[in-house]
Motif scaffolding. Sequence first.
Motif, PDB file in Angstrom:
ATOM      1  N   PRO A   1      35.912 -20.522  52.334  1.00 61.90           N
ATOM      2  CA  PRO A   1      34.890 -19.849  53.138  1.00 61.90           C
ATOM      3  C   PRO A   1      35.180 -20.009  54.618  1.00 61.90           C
ATOM      4  CG  PRO A   1      34.023 -21.868  52.174  1.00 61.90           C
ATOM      5  CD  PRO A   1      35.364 -21.633  51.551  1.00 61.90           C
ATOM      6  N   SER A   2      34.827 -19.002  55.399  1.00 64.34           N
ATOM      7  CA  SER A   2      35.141 -19.037  56.822  1.00 64.34           C
ATOM      8  C   SER A   2      34.069 -18.323  57.622  1.00 64.34           C
ATOM      9  CB  SER A   2      36.505 -18.392  57.089  1.00 64.34           C
ATOM     10  OG  SER A   2      36.488 -17.030  56.711  1.00 64.34           O
ATOM     11  N   TYR A   3      34.058 -18.631  58.922  1.00 61.23           N
ATOM     12  CA  TYR A   3      33.201 -17.939  59.888  1.00 61.23           C
ATOM     13  C   TYR A   3      33.973 -17.940  61.197  1.00 61.23           C
ATOM     14  CZ  TYR A   3      28.994 -16.418  62.335  1.00 61.23           C
ATOM     15  OH  TYR A   3      28.077 -15.710  63.070  1.00 61.23           O
ATOM     16  N   GLY A   4      34.479 -16.770  61.586  1.00 59.72           N
ATOM     17  CA  GLY A   4      35.339 -16.709  62.762  1.00 59.72           C
ATOM     18  C   GLY A   4      36.565 -17.579  62.557  1.00 59.72           C
ATOM     19  N   ASP A   5      36.808 -18.506  63.509  1.00 57.34           N
ATOM     20  CA  ASP A   5      37.977 -19.382  63.384  1.00 57.34           C
ATOM     21  C   ASP A   5      37.651 -20.684  62.654  1.00 57.34           C
ATOM     22  OD1 ASP A   5      36.397 -20.531  65.312  1.00 57.34           O
ATOM     23  OD2 ASP A   5      38.007 -20.864  66.763  1.00 57.34           O
ATOM     24  N   LEU A   6      36.439 -20.803  62.107  1.00 54.74           N
ATOM     25  CA  LEU A   6      36.052 -21.971  61.323  1.00 54.74           C
ATOM     26  C   LEU A   6      36.376 -21.707  59.857  1.00 54.74           C
ATOM     27  CD1 LEU A   6      34.498 -24.718  61.045  1.00 54.74           C
ATOM     28  CD2 LEU A   6      32.427 -23.340  60.721  1.00 54.74           C
ATOM     29  N   VAL A   7      37.213 -22.563  59.264  1.00 53.91           N
ATOM     30  CA  VAL A   7      37.653 -22.366  57.883  1.00 53.91           C
ATOM     31  C   VAL A   7      37.444 -23.648  57.099  1.00 53.91           C
ATOM     32  CG1 VAL A   7      39.583 -21.778  56.362  1.00 53.91           C
ATOM     33  CG2 VAL A   7      39.396 -20.693  58.614  1.00 53.91           C
ATOM     34  N   LEU A   8      36.852 -23.532  55.902  1.00 52.91           N
ATOM     35  CA  LEU A   8      36.664 -24.666  55.005  1.00 52.91           C
ATOM     36  C   LEU A   8      37.534 -24.484  53.773  1.00 52.91           C
ATOM     37  CD1 LEU A   8      34.060 -24.639  56.827  1.00 52.91           C
ATOM     38  CD2 LEU A   8      32.871 -25.678  54.902  1.00 52.91           C
ATOM     39  N   ASP A   9      37.966 -25.593  53.201  1.00 53.01           N
ATOM     40  CA  ASP A   9      38.741 -25.567  51.962  1.00 53.01           C
ATOM     41  C   ASP A   9      37.986 -26.400  50.934  1.00 53.01           C
ATOM     42  OD1 ASP A   9      40.514 -25.827  49.861  1.00 53.01           O
ATOM     43  OD2 ASP A   9      42.269 -26.043  51.135  1.00 53.01           O
TER      44      ASP A   9
END
Length: 243
Positions: free
Chosen positions: A148-156
């Motif tokens: 999941p991501s929001y703009g340049d924020l990415v989670l794994d």
Amino acid sequence: MNDHALYANVIDQPRSSPRGAGQHVLVVVSDPRETELLSTTLGLAGYRVGTADTGAEGMARLIRHRFDLIVWDAGLPGQESLARGRRLPAADRPPMLFLTTCDALQALLPELGPGTEDYVTRPLRIAEVLARAQVLLRGRPGRHPTRPSYGDLVLDDATCRASRGARPLDLTPAEYRLLRHLLANADHVLSKEQISRYVWGEYRGDQAIEKLVSRLRRKVDRENPALIHTRRGFGYRLGRGDG
């Protein structure tokens, strides 16, 4: 169910039984024989399996980790934990397959959520468990972990790590759960109680939440634009701008 009947379920499975694709299944059952039966056969069918033998332990595991399906013993005592699990946001709530007896169906059926919850009756027939699991999981991601991501924020979600652009975020488990919850509800305000019950499974008071949000904000918002915002008197929101 005796041991012979339990393991006959495994031996008698046809090769054409429905199979998984690496989805992560949580089995919450009190009987250790049923737990072994389910974890073994689901594993052989291509699922990754976690187990818990109480509702409280199952809910704790659901809060800490992402699962694609829950197999839940409807006869477990203390079903308050199940009620809390049903209040999780839709993006974080996996479908549920209940194990029950024919005598208990009258109470269970009115509570089932259409399309996201189903049941099998005891004595268990593994072919039926696999078929119902496949239907509930249809269209959900399998082996490939979501990012999941929001703009340049990415989670794994597979590793519980996050990054902002090229910068990795060194998050504690509670910080990751908070960030995951905010991202799953991006552009919507979450109350302190909603956040607390998702992160810890209980309400811990305003100070604990404020300190956790403050630590997370220092790690996430070193770059512009700031993503974590406070709505005084309401709660917190992940998004662009402070509106």
